[in-house]
Write a protein that holds these residues in place. Structure first.
Motif, mmCIF file in Angstrom:
data_model
loop_
_atom_site.group_PDB
_atom_site.id
_atom_site.type_symbol
_atom_site.label_atom_id
_atom_site.label_comp_id
_atom_site.label_asym_id
_atom_site.label_seq_id
_atom_site.Cartn_x
_atom_site.Cartn_y
_atom_site.Cartn_z
ATOM 1 N N PRO A 316 0.820 -1.212 0.000
ATOM 2 C CA PRO A 316 0.000 0.000 0.000
ATOM 3 C C PRO A 316 0.855 1.265 0.000
ATOM 4 C CG PRO A 316 -0.711 -1.546 1.705
ATOM 5 C CD PRO A 316 0.595 -2.042 1.191
ATOM 6 N N LYS A 317 0.332 2.298 -0.654
ATOM 7 C CA LYS A 317 0.965 3.626 -0.663
ATOM 8 C C LYS A 317 2.335 3.618 -1.339
ATOM 9 C CE LYS A 317 0.605 5.753 3.335
ATOM 10 N NZ LYS A 317 0.619 5.964 4.796
ATOM 11 N N ARG A 318 2.548 2.675 -2.266
ATOM 12 C CA ARG A 318 3.777 2.622 -3.038
ATOM 13 C C ARG A 318 3.450 2.780 -4.521
ATOM 14 N NH1 ARG A 318 8.132 0.126 -0.435
ATOM 15 N NH2 ARG A 318 9.270 0.789 -2.302
ATOM 16 N N SER A 319 4.479 2.767 -5.358
ATOM 17 C CA SER A 319 4.272 2.906 -6.800
ATOM 18 C C SER A 319 3.777 1.621 -7.440
ATOM 19 C CB SER A 319 5.573 3.348 -7.480
ATOM 20 O OG SER A 319 6.612 2.414 -7.212
ATOM 21 N N MET A 320 3.766 0.534 -6.701
ATOM 22 C CA MET A 320 3.192 -0.723 -7.148
ATOM 23 C C MET A 320 2.204 -1.208 -6.095
ATOM 24 S SD MET A 320 6.041 -1.291 -5.267
ATOM 25 C CE MET A 320 7.463 -1.314 -6.339
ATOM 26 N N ALA A 321 1.229 -2.006 -6.523
ATOM 27 C CA ALA A 321 0.240 -2.519 -5.577
ATOM 28 C C ALA A 321 0.692 -3.807 -4.919
ATOM 29 C CB ALA A 321 -1.099 -2.748 -6.286
ATOM 30 N N ILE A 322 1.552 -4.539 -5.637
ATOM 31 C CA ILE A 322 1.982 -5.834 -5.102
ATOM 32 C C ILE A 322 3.332 -6.202 -5.704
ATOM 33 C CG2 ILE A 322 0.783 -7.175 -6.898
ATOM 34 C CD1 ILE A 322 0.141 -9.241 -4.651
ATOM 35 N N VAL A 323 4.135 -6.889 -4.889
ATOM 36 C CA VAL A 323 5.399 -7.467 -5.330
ATOM 37 C C VAL A 323 5.222 -8.979 -5.313
ATOM 38 C CG1 VAL A 323 7.827 -7.822 -4.755
ATOM 39 C CG2 VAL A 323 6.795 -5.557 -4.478
ATOM 40 N N LEU A 324 5.626 -9.639 -6.407
ATOM 41 C CA LEU A 324 5.406 -11.071 -6.561
ATOM 42 C C LEU A 324 6.739 -11.787 -6.736
ATOM 43 C CD1 LEU A 324 2.520 -10.389 -8.986
ATOM 44 C CD2 LEU A 324 2.201 -11.552 -6.799
ATOM 45 N N ASN A 325 7.017 -12.701 -5.847
ATOM 46 C CA ASN A 325 8.275 -13.439 -5.854
ATOM 47 C C ASN A 325 8.186 -14.589 -6.854
ATOM 48 O OD1 ASN A 325 10.646 -14.784 -5.331
ATOM 49 N ND2 ASN A 325 10.099 -15.399 -3.248
ATOM 50 N N GLN A 326 8.660 -14.367 -8.072
ATOM 51 C CA GLN A 326 8.559 -15.372 -9.117
ATOM 52 C C GLN A 326 9.526 -16.532 -8.915
ATOM 53 O OE1 GLN A 326 6.022 -15.088 -11.811
ATOM 54 N NE2 GLN A 326 5.469 -13.979 -9.955
ATOM 55 N N ALA A 327 10.428 -16.396 -7.950
ATOM 56 C CA ALA A 327 11.332 -17.503 -7.613
ATOM 57 C C ALA A 327 10.739 -18.415 -6.554
ATOM 58 C CB ALA A 327 12.671 -16.955 -7.127
ATOM 59 N N SER A 328 9.513 -18.144 -6.128
ATOM 60 C CA SER A 328 8.905 -18.917 -5.043
ATOM 61 C C SER A 328 8.828 -20.403 -5.367
ATOM 62 C CB SER A 328 7.500 -18.376 -4.755
ATOM 63 O OG SER A 328 6.847 -19.141 -3.774
ATOM 64 N N ILE A 329 8.470 -20.733 -6.603
ATOM 65 C CA ILE A 329 8.373 -22.142 -6.987
ATOM 66 C C ILE A 329 9.746 -22.805 -6.930
ATOM 67 C CG2 ILE A 329 7.883 -23.690 -8.928
ATOM 68 C CD1 ILE A 329 5.622 -21.796 -9.719
#
Length: 368
Positions: A316-329
């Motif tokens: 919240p309150k950043r330039s992006m709504a969400i960060v997604l860890n694509q290395a999670s798998i």
């Protein structure tokens, strides 16, 4: 005469082509690549992703397609409930406790709790029953019931005016639809929490190797039935067939088929479907798409990171709504943490609009 022409080689068009693979078909794609909004690229053991990233699990049409095509997907084990607000990062936990853990004023805490109760009450008592499958009904009837639920007011009207920190926690979720809170209906905003929280079917599976593994595999199996750089400019009905006119290699061409599948965005369908029923064309012309910007970063860390056990982190309150860890798998399969990683950011609605005209370097500077 072809059995069917599929216009558009995004995931919808390729899925249709796969379903019709035993018929005489042709897929026409205007772009120079297949996949549409499914866009990923392999980088060694990792992949960069700029598009659709999570999918429904067992029992869904997506899983059926993946199984038939032979593409592996796995349940995402990384936490989907991470959040970073006002300088504090919470990797996981009971979401109901976050108002007490995040740095915010007492007024904002109370506002968050009140709004959360309002949203969850409507979700459980209203949206989920409306979205439930009912014996004997068609998908069209079900989808219309979902669209009609709480459709007469916006999500912003529904939640009112809680303190900014409280509002930001709900805004960061619903704007992932690419619409601002005053642009989407209360019902759609409420429903979005069923996806984000994994209530009901949810979206919690990822494709090994990146989502483009699915679209490229389907396209490869279809061979020369898929034509890229072949924009369709007109579709005309005849009595028992359809004429599709398109351009390829600088030449105007046409193909006749018994049926056409329009797997294109509403604005394109409106433009090329010149003799569609007037009410349908009018409806297509009214569909609006929200702006969004996706960014992908390869990282070069050599030691464990705070986000290693996360998949999604709301910002919240950043330039992006969400960060997604694509290395999670990849992380889930490791016995020892390996160097590097891959991060995707998603900036929808007003966040995306603010970035659309920026260069890649400017977007990177703003995010980082």
């Amino acid at each position: 005469m072809k059995d069917a022409v599929i216009v558009g080689a995004g995931l919808a068009g390729l899925a249709a082509a796969w379903r019709l693979r035993y018929y005489d078909t042709l897929v026409l794609e205007a772009d120079d690549r297949v996949g549409g909004r499914v866009t990923s690229e392999r980088r060694g053991k990792y992949w960069l992703n700029w598009g659709g990233h999570v999918y429904a699990g067992p029992g869904s049409a997506t899983q059926t397609l993946l199984g038939e095509v032979g593409v592996e997907s796995v349940q995402i084990t990384g936490s989907l409930a991470g959040i970073s607000l006002n300088g504090k990062f919470i990797p996981k936990g009971q979401i109901a406790t976050y108002p007490f853990l995040l740095p915010m004023s007492p007024k904002a805490r109370i506002g968050t709790l009140k709004t959360g109760i309002k949203v969850m009450s409507k979700l459980v008592a209203g949206y989920l029953p409306a979205a439930a499958h009912r014996p004997g009904e068609s998908d069209v009837v079900r989808e219309q019931r979902i669209l009609d639920y709480e459709s007469q007011r916006s999500f912003k009207d529904f939640i009112g005016n809680p303190p900014r920190d409280a509002e930001s926690l709900f805004e960061v979720t619903v704007i992932r639809s690419a619409g601002s809170m005053n642009q989407i209906s209360a019902g759609e905003g409420i429903g979005y929490f069923s996806l984000v929280l994994g209530i009901g079917q949810g979206l919690n599976y990822g494709i090994v190797g990146g989502p483009s593994t699915l679209t490229s595999t389907i396209a490869a199996s279809l061979g020369d039935r898929v034509r890229i750089n072949a924009p369709v400019y007109e579709i005309v009905h005849k009595k028992d067939s359809v004429i599709v006119r398109y351009t390829e290699n600088g030449e105007d061409k046409e193909v006749e088929a018994r049926a056409v599948v329009l797997a294109t965005t509403a604005n394109v369908s409106h433009k090329i479907g010149v003799d569609l029923p007037a009410d349908l064309r009018d409806a297509l012309s009214r569909v609006k798409y929200g702006p969004h910007v996706c960014s992908a970063f390869l990282t070069n860390e050599t030691s464990p990171q705070r986000w290693d056990n996360n998949y999604g982190i709301a910002t919240p309150k950043r330039s992006m709504a969400i960060v997604l860890n694509q290395a999670s798998i990849v992380r889930a399969k490791e016995t020892e943490r390996q160097p590097g990683g891959s991060i995707m950011t998603f900036s929808p609605a007003h966040l995306g609009r603010a970035l659309l005209d920026k260069s890649d370097e400017e977007v990177q500077a703003i995010h980082l």
